[in-house]
Design a protein around this motif. Structure first.
Motif, PDB file in Angstrom:
ATOM      1  N   GLY A  98       6.754 -18.973   8.936  1.00 59.05           N
ATOM      2  CA  GLY A  98       5.657 -18.907   7.974  1.00 59.05           C
ATOM      3  C   GLY A  98       5.170 -17.482   7.774  1.00 59.05           C
ATOM      4  O   GLY A  98       5.949 -16.540   7.646  1.00 59.05           O
ATOM      5  N   ILE A  99       3.837 -17.295   7.806  1.00 53.80           N
ATOM      6  CA  ILE A  99       3.276 -15.974   7.530  1.00 53.80           C
ATOM      7  C   ILE A  99       3.535 -14.988   8.660  1.00 53.80           C
ATOM      8  O   ILE A  99       3.347 -13.788   8.491  1.00 53.80           O
ATOM      9  N   GLY A 100       3.973 -15.477   9.801  1.00 52.41           N
ATOM     10  CA  GLY A 100       4.301 -14.568  10.898  1.00 52.41           C
ATOM     11  C   GLY A 100       5.438 -13.628  10.558  1.00 52.41           C
ATOM     12  O   GLY A 100       5.557 -12.542  11.145  1.00 52.41           O
ATOM     13  N   ALA A 101       6.285 -14.014   9.596  1.00 52.90           N
ATOM     14  CA  ALA A 101       7.407 -13.158   9.201  1.00 52.90           C
ATOM     15  C   ALA A 101       6.908 -11.819   8.670  1.00 52.90           C
ATOM     16  O   ALA A 101       7.504 -10.765   8.940  1.00 52.90           O
ATOM     17  N   GLY A 102       5.805 -11.850   7.904  1.00 53.99           N
ATOM     18  CA  GLY A 102       5.246 -10.606   7.385  1.00 53.99           C
ATOM     19  C   GLY A 102       4.724  -9.702   8.487  1.00 53.99           C
ATOM     20  O   GLY A 102       4.826  -8.473   8.401  1.00 53.99           O
ATOM     21  N   VAL A 103       4.167 -10.315   9.527  1.00 56.27           N
ATOM     22  CA  VAL A 103       3.671  -9.541  10.673  1.00 56.27           C
ATOM     23  C   VAL A 103       4.836  -8.853  11.382  1.00 56.27           C
ATOM     24  O   VAL A 103       4.771  -7.667  11.712  1.00 56.27           O
ATOM     25  N   VAL A 104       5.921  -9.590  11.587  1.00 58.34           N
ATOM     26  CA  VAL A 104       7.102  -9.034  12.245  1.00 58.34           C
ATOM     27  C   VAL A 104       7.697  -7.904  11.415  1.00 58.34           C
ATOM     28  O   VAL A 104       8.027  -6.830  11.930  1.00 58.34           O
ATOM     29  N   ASP A 105       7.823  -8.120  10.099  1.00 59.16           N
ATOM     30  CA  ASP A 105       8.407  -7.098   9.228  1.00 59.16           C
ATOM     31  C   ASP A 105       7.603  -5.800   9.272  1.00 59.16           C
ATOM     32  O   ASP A 105       8.172  -4.702   9.343  1.00 59.16           O
ATOM     33  N   ARG A 106       6.288  -5.921   9.221  1.00 64.49           N
ATOM     34  CA  ARG A 106       5.444  -4.711   9.223  1.00 64.49           C
ATOM     35  C   ARG A 106       5.513  -3.994  10.569  1.00 64.49           C
ATOM     36  O   ARG A 106       5.568  -2.748  10.610  1.00 64.49           O
ATOM     37  N   LEU A 107       5.538  -4.726  11.664  1.00 67.88           N
ATOM     38  CA  LEU A 107       5.649  -4.098  12.982  1.00 67.88           C
ATOM     39  C   LEU A 107       6.988  -3.373  13.124  1.00 67.88           C
ATOM     40  O   LEU A 107       7.053  -2.274  13.702  1.00 67.88           O
ATOM     41  N   ARG A 108       8.049  -3.969  12.593  1.00 65.47           N
ATOM     42  CA  ARG A 108       9.345  -3.297  12.630  1.00 65.47           C
ATOM     43  C   ARG A 108       9.324  -2.026  11.793  1.00 65.47           C
ATOM     44  O   ARG A 108       9.895  -1.001  12.169  1.00 65.47           O
ATOM     45  N   GLN A 109       8.658  -2.093  10.657  1.00 66.48           N
ATOM     46  CA  GLN A 109       8.534  -0.926   9.796  1.00 66.48           C
ATOM     47  C   GLN A 109       7.792   0.205  10.505  1.00 66.48           C
ATOM     48  O   GLN A 109       8.072   1.385  10.278  1.00 66.48           O
TER      49      GLN A 109
END
Length: 223
Positions: A98-109
């Motif tokens: 769900g919305i956790g994907a956006g959190v993971v993507d930003r942390l990787r960035q």
């Protein structure tokens, strides 16, 4: 159950009450050389909340958990990065469904050491569990590892966490693998979503751990 009290054990209760109570009352030595791992269960809607748990080896108590309501993904990313820097965490494991994907993507960035975890994904098999224990997915595997860890680890004196740990029921799929009850079904039974339990369980999502011996539609059964 009407009184909000759970039995010490039931045929479908994945973590016995006595096991959770013992970890809640136990004091253990925290080896400062053990890596600090953060687990983040990202809230999706309504009454659910985002939880952040910290664990260093057998110690999941010294750093208190963080529980957040009504926070957007960018605010959450900032808080995670802040806590990682403050406590010098080695890994942060985030539910990326769900919305956790956006959190993971930003942390990787941001080049943070984040591990995205798909609860319905294939188990890693990096930790040897008790004989005959097979798990259907990552969520069941994390909870199974956590159940064994609770025999020697210590958790916060937190009733919400204890209720989550002992509230989840389980069953088996056609391959005789453990499947945990879905959050939606827990709500149907009048229980809260196990945000605290999943937050702590996520600290066991790192690819490898030291050996603990050293000291149905109702179910999550995605491929």
């Amino acid at each position: 159950r009407v009184l909000g009290q759970f039995p010490s054990a039931s045929s479908m209760q994945f973590i016995p009450s006595l096991l959770a109570d013992a970890a809640r009352n136990r004091d253990v030595f925290a080896d400062p050389g053990d890596p600090l791992v953060m687990g983040v269960d990202v809230a999706r809607f309504g009454d659910d909340r985002t939880t952040i748990y910290f664990r260093r080896g057998k110690d999941a108590r010294k750093i208190p958990p963080i529980k957040l309501h009504g926070i957007d993904t960018m605010q959450l990313v900032g808080r995670i990065a802040e806590e990682m820097h403050r406590h010098r965490a080695m890994h942060v494991c985030v539910d990326e469904g769900g919305i956790g994907a956006g959190v993971v993507d930003r942390l990787r960035q941001m080049n943070q050491p984040v591990i995205g975890v798909q609860f319905g994904g294939k188990p890693l098999g990096a930790v040897k569990l008790g004989e005959g224990v097979k798990c259907a997915n990552r969520r069941a595997e994390m909870w199974a590892i956590m159940r064994e860890w609770l025999q020697t680890g210590m958790i916060p004196d937190d009733q919400e966490l204890s209720d989550d740990l002992i509230g989840v029921e389980y069953g088996f799929n056609v391959r005789d693998e453990i499947i945990l009850e879905k959050k939606e079904h827990m709500k149907d039974r009048g229980l809260a979503s196990p945000d605290d339990g999943d937050g702590l369980a996520l600290t066991f999502a790192v690819p490898a751990h030291p050996s603990f011996d050293d000291e149905a539609d109702k179910w999550d059964d995605e491929p």
